[in-house]
Write a protein that holds these residues in place. Structure first.
Motif, PDB file in Angstrom:
ATOM      1  N   THR A 157      -9.905   7.438  -9.316  1.00  0.00           N
ATOM      2  CA  THR A 157      -9.035   8.573  -9.026  1.00  0.00           C
ATOM      3  C   THR A 157      -7.774   8.448  -9.862  1.00  0.00           C
ATOM      4  N   LEU A 158      -7.451   9.495 -10.602  1.00  0.00           N
ATOM      5  CA  LEU A 158      -6.241   9.505 -11.426  1.00  0.00           C
ATOM      6  C   LEU A 158      -5.231  10.456 -10.791  1.00  0.00           C
ATOM      7  N   VAL A 159      -4.091   9.907 -10.391  1.00  0.00           N
ATOM      8  CA  VAL A 159      -3.031  10.714  -9.786  1.00  0.00           C
ATOM      9  C   VAL A 159      -1.709   9.983  -9.985  1.00  0.00           C
ATOM     10  N   ASP A 160      -0.644  10.719 -10.252  1.00  0.00           N
ATOM     11  CA  ASP A 160       0.629  10.087 -10.571  1.00  0.00           C
ATOM     12  C   ASP A 160       1.438   9.676  -9.333  1.00  0.00           C
ATOM     13  N   ARG A 161       1.136  10.220  -8.171  1.00  0.00           N
ATOM     14  CA  ARG A 161       1.885   9.812  -6.981  1.00  0.00           C
ATOM     15  C   ARG A 161       1.523   8.374  -6.600  1.00  0.00           C
ATOM     16  N   VAL A 162       2.412   7.718  -5.878  1.00  0.00           N
ATOM     17  CA  VAL A 162       2.163   6.358  -5.419  1.00  0.00           C
ATOM     18  C   VAL A 162       1.293   6.413  -4.175  1.00  0.00           C
ATOM     19  N   VAL A 163       0.101   5.858  -4.250  1.00  0.00           N
ATOM     20  CA  VAL A 163      -0.826   5.898  -3.123  1.00  0.00           C
ATOM     21  C   VAL A 163      -0.604   4.682  -2.223  1.00  0.00           C
ATOM     22  N   ASP A 164      -1.011   4.822  -0.967  1.00  0.00           N
ATOM     23  CA  ASP A 164      -1.057   3.689  -0.050  1.00  0.00           C
ATOM     24  C   ASP A 164      -2.444   3.082  -0.187  1.00  0.00           C
ATOM     25  N   ILE A 165      -2.514   1.924  -0.814  1.00  0.00           N
ATOM     26  CA  ILE A 165      -3.808   1.337  -1.154  1.00  0.00           C
ATOM     27  C   ILE A 165      -4.661   1.123   0.088  1.00  0.00           C
ATOM     28  N   VAL A 166      -4.080   0.587   1.147  1.00  0.00           N
ATOM     29  CA  VAL A 166      -4.846   0.282   2.354  1.00  0.00           C
ATOM     30  C   VAL A 166      -5.233   1.553   3.089  1.00  0.00           C
ATOM     31  N   GLU A 167      -4.250   2.423   3.345  1.00  0.00           N
ATOM     32  CA  GLU A 167      -4.510   3.630   4.125  1.00  0.00           C
ATOM     33  C   GLU A 167      -5.515   4.549   3.449  1.00  0.00           C
ATOM     34  N   GLU A 168      -5.493   4.604   2.113  1.00  0.00           N
ATOM     35  CA  GLU A 168      -6.381   5.518   1.395  1.00  0.00           C
ATOM     36  C   GLU A 168      -7.649   4.842   0.897  1.00  0.00           C
ATOM     37  N   GLY A 169      -7.814   3.569   1.253  1.00  0.00           N
ATOM     38  CA  GLY A 169      -9.087   2.906   1.023  1.00  0.00           C
ATOM     39  C   GLY A 169      -9.378   2.499  -0.404  1.00  0.00           C
ATOM     40  N   TYR A 170      -8.339   2.176  -1.197  1.00  0.00           N
ATOM     41  CA  TYR A 170      -8.569   1.738  -2.570  1.00  0.00           C
ATOM     42  C   TYR A 170      -8.711   0.213  -2.627  1.00  0.00           C
ATOM     43  N   ASP A 171      -9.574  -0.244  -3.513  1.00  0.00           N
ATOM     44  CA  ASP A 171      -9.699  -1.681  -3.763  1.00  0.00           C
ATOM     45  C   ASP A 171      -8.634  -2.174  -4.724  1.00  0.00           C
ATOM     46  N   LEU A 172      -8.208  -1.284  -5.634  1.00  0.00           N
ATOM     47  CA  LEU A 172      -7.300  -1.677  -6.710  1.00  0.00           C
ATOM     48  C   LEU A 172      -6.521  -0.451  -7.158  1.00  0.00           C
ATOM     49  N   ALA A 173      -5.246  -0.648  -7.472  1.00  0.00           N
ATOM     50  CA  ALA A 173      -4.435   0.439  -8.004  1.00  0.00           C
ATOM     51  C   ALA A 173      -3.676  -0.059  -9.219  1.00  0.00           C
ATOM     52  N   LEU A 174      -3.677   0.728 -10.264  1.00  0.00           N
ATOM     53  CA  LEU A 174      -2.873   0.430 -11.452  1.00  0.00           C
ATOM     54  C   LEU A 174      -1.547   1.155 -11.284  1.00  0.00           C
ATOM     55  N   ARG A 175      -0.462   0.411 -11.412  1.00  0.00           N
ATOM     56  CA  ARG A 175       0.862   0.989 -11.211  1.00  0.00           C
ATOM     57  C   ARG A 175       1.726   0.786 -12.444  1.00  0.00           C
ATOM     58  N   ILE A 176       2.580   1.762 -12.695  1.00  0.00           N
ATOM     59  CA  ILE A 176       3.595   1.671 -13.738  1.00  0.00           C
ATOM     60  C   ILE A 176       4.915   1.455 -13.012  1.00  0.00           C
ATOM     61  N   SER A 177       5.535   0.293 -13.227  1.00  0.00           N
ATOM     62  CA  SER A 177       6.704  -0.076 -12.422  1.00  0.00           C
ATOM     63  C   SER A 177       7.776  -0.682 -13.309  1.00  0.00           C
ATOM     64  N   HIS A 178       9.035  -0.545 -12.877  1.00  0.00           N
ATOM     65  CA  HIS A 178      10.128  -1.216 -13.594  1.00  0.00           C
ATOM     66  C   HIS A 178       9.831  -2.704 -13.701  1.00  0.00           C
ATOM     67  N   ALA A 179      10.096  -3.284 -14.840  1.00  0.00           N
ATOM     68  CA  ALA A 179       9.794  -4.693 -15.084  1.00  0.00           C
ATOM     69  C   ALA A 179      10.401  -5.567 -13.995  1.00  0.00           C
ATOM     70  N   GLY A 180       9.562  -6.449 -13.456  1.00  0.00           N
ATOM     71  CA  GLY A 180      10.030  -7.407 -12.470  1.00  0.00           C
ATOM     72  C   GLY A 180      10.034  -6.913 -11.036  1.00  0.00           C
ATOM     73  N   SER A 181       9.601  -5.673 -10.788  1.00  0.00           N
ATOM     74  CA  SER A 181       9.687  -5.121  -9.439  1.00  0.00           C
ATOM     75  C   SER A 181       8.371  -5.263  -8.687  1.00  0.00           C
ATOM     76  N   ILE A 182       7.756  -6.432  -8.732  1.00  0.00           N
ATOM     77  CA  ILE A 182       6.491  -6.670  -8.047  1.00  0.00           C
ATOM     78  C   ILE A 182       6.780  -7.010  -6.584  1.00  0.00           C
ATOM     79  N   ASN A 183       6.387  -6.126  -5.670  1.00  0.00           N
ATOM     80  CA  ASN A 183       6.645  -6.336  -4.256  1.00  0.00           C
ATOM     81  C   ASN A 183       5.363  -6.533  -3.447  1.00  0.00           C
ATOM     82  N   HIS A 184       4.213  -6.410  -4.088  1.00  0.00           N
ATOM     83  CA  HIS A 184       2.939  -6.530  -3.390  1.00  0.00           C
ATOM     84  C   HIS A 184       2.050  -7.498  -4.160  1.00  0.00           C
ATOM     85  N   ALA A 185       0.851  -7.760  -3.597  1.00  0.00           N
ATOM     86  CA  ALA A 185      -0.116  -8.580  -4.316  1.00  0.00           C
ATOM     87  C   ALA A 185      -0.453  -7.871  -5.624  1.00  0.00           C
ATOM     88  N   ALA A 186      -0.157  -8.498  -6.732  1.00  0.00           N
ATOM     89  CA  ALA A 186      -0.320  -7.813  -8.016  1.00  0.00           C
ATOM     90  C   ALA A 186      -0.454  -8.822  -9.140  1.00  0.00           C
TER      91      ALA A 186
END
Length: 302
Positions: A126-155
């Motif tokens: 699924t390609l979409v620019d909004r930030v999805v809730d990985i658990v709630e929406e049932g994704y195994d993996l999400a590719l995110r574009i984030s400010h450098a160093g802002s890793i707040n989840h398992a990534a």
């Protein structure tokens, strides 16, 4: 009653919207599906589904159970993966979410090779620019574009991309070149909704310069901003994974090069570091391999 089987049947009925379709999916009879749903409702002491001749709908209790069951069944799948042959040979469906432009430009060309390597895996992308809730929406993996160093989840970091302020030669010829970030107030700037209209730059001395820009166009899609800039309609700042080839060809010209915009990381994010399934692990390793070294968008043409 086999409660685990009942939860699986309940989830399938909801996802398919039909007892008969769920029966086909589970290779059983509609009567057996009905029996399991009735037994589950009796066991829980509440109605889960509203039934009519035309459609099914969830009750409030049914909605609560549906959300919880997604997590329960996902946990069971991960746990089974630890002691099953899946830990050796990944199999099943892999649900992936990624940003639209990055997914089209840099991920889509990789999928045929991944499927060739892992023929027992199926991809649901699924390609979409909004930030999805990985658990709630049932994704195994999400590719995110984030400010450098802002890793707040398992990534896991796959690559970095530079943000570049730029415009087409036609715009520069007509409107001139800004010399400082403050000069952007006098220019037509095409803004990206997720970044806002306040642009932040850092000079060589480490000082931050914030400037609020304006323009006739704002968009939630980088390709739209790029197309507007290429037409000579204004100034943009976008990542090199999107505009790298335009900068290399001269179709877009970098501006304010003595000032730096924040870099961004390309991250592979997943629900939990615990019980990482084989299918997620091989995908992450595959993407790390694909983007190793200098990413393709930053390779200078010879």
């Amino acid at each position: 009653m086999d409660r685990l089987r009942a939860y699986e049947i309940f989830m399938t009925v909801v996802s398919k919207g039909s007892f008969s379709k769920a029966a086909d999916m589970l290779d059983t009879s509609p009567a057996n599906v009905t029996r399991y749903i009735n037994d589950l409702e009796t066991y829980l002491g509440c109605r889960l589904l509203n039934r009519s001749s035309r459609k099914l709908s969830l009750t409030a209790n049914g909605e609560a159970l549906f959300e919880r069951c997604k997590s329960i069944l996902a946990d069971i799948e991960e746990t089974e993966a630890l002691v099953s042959s899946e830990t050796i040979q990944p199999r099943g469906r892999l649900r992936i979410n990624a940003p639209l432009s990055f997914g089209i430009l840099h991920l889509a060309p990789l999928w045929p090779e991944f499927i060739r390597r892992y023929p027992d895996l199926e991809l649901d992308i699924t390609l979409v620019d909004r930030v999805v809730d990985i658990v709630e929406e049932g994704y195994d993996l999400a590719l995110r574009i984030s400010h450098a160093g802002s890793i707040n989840h398992a990534a896991r970091k796959l690559a970095s991309s530079h943000n570049v302020l730029c415009a087409a030669p036609a715009y520069i010829q007509q409107c001139g070149i800004p010399q400082t970030p403050n000069d952007l107030k006098l220019h037509e700037c095409i803004t990206y909704i997720y970044s806002g209209d306040e642009w932040s730059f850092t000079d060589s001395g480490g000082q931050t310069h914030n400037v609020r820009v304006k323009g006739k166009v704002q968009t939630n899609n980088g390709d739209t901003a790029r197309a507007m800039a290429l037409s000579g309609s204004g100034i943009i700042w976008q990542p090199t994974f999107l505009i790298g080839p335009d900068l290399a060809s001269g179709a877009l010209v970098a501006l304010l090069q003595d000032y730096k915009l924040p870099d961004i990381d390309i991250l592979a994010m997943y629900p939990s570091r615990r019980y990482l399934s084989a299918k997620v692990r091989v995908m992450i390793d595959f993407l790390v391999e694909a983007f190793a070294g200098t990413p393709p968008w930053d390779i200078k043409p010879k």
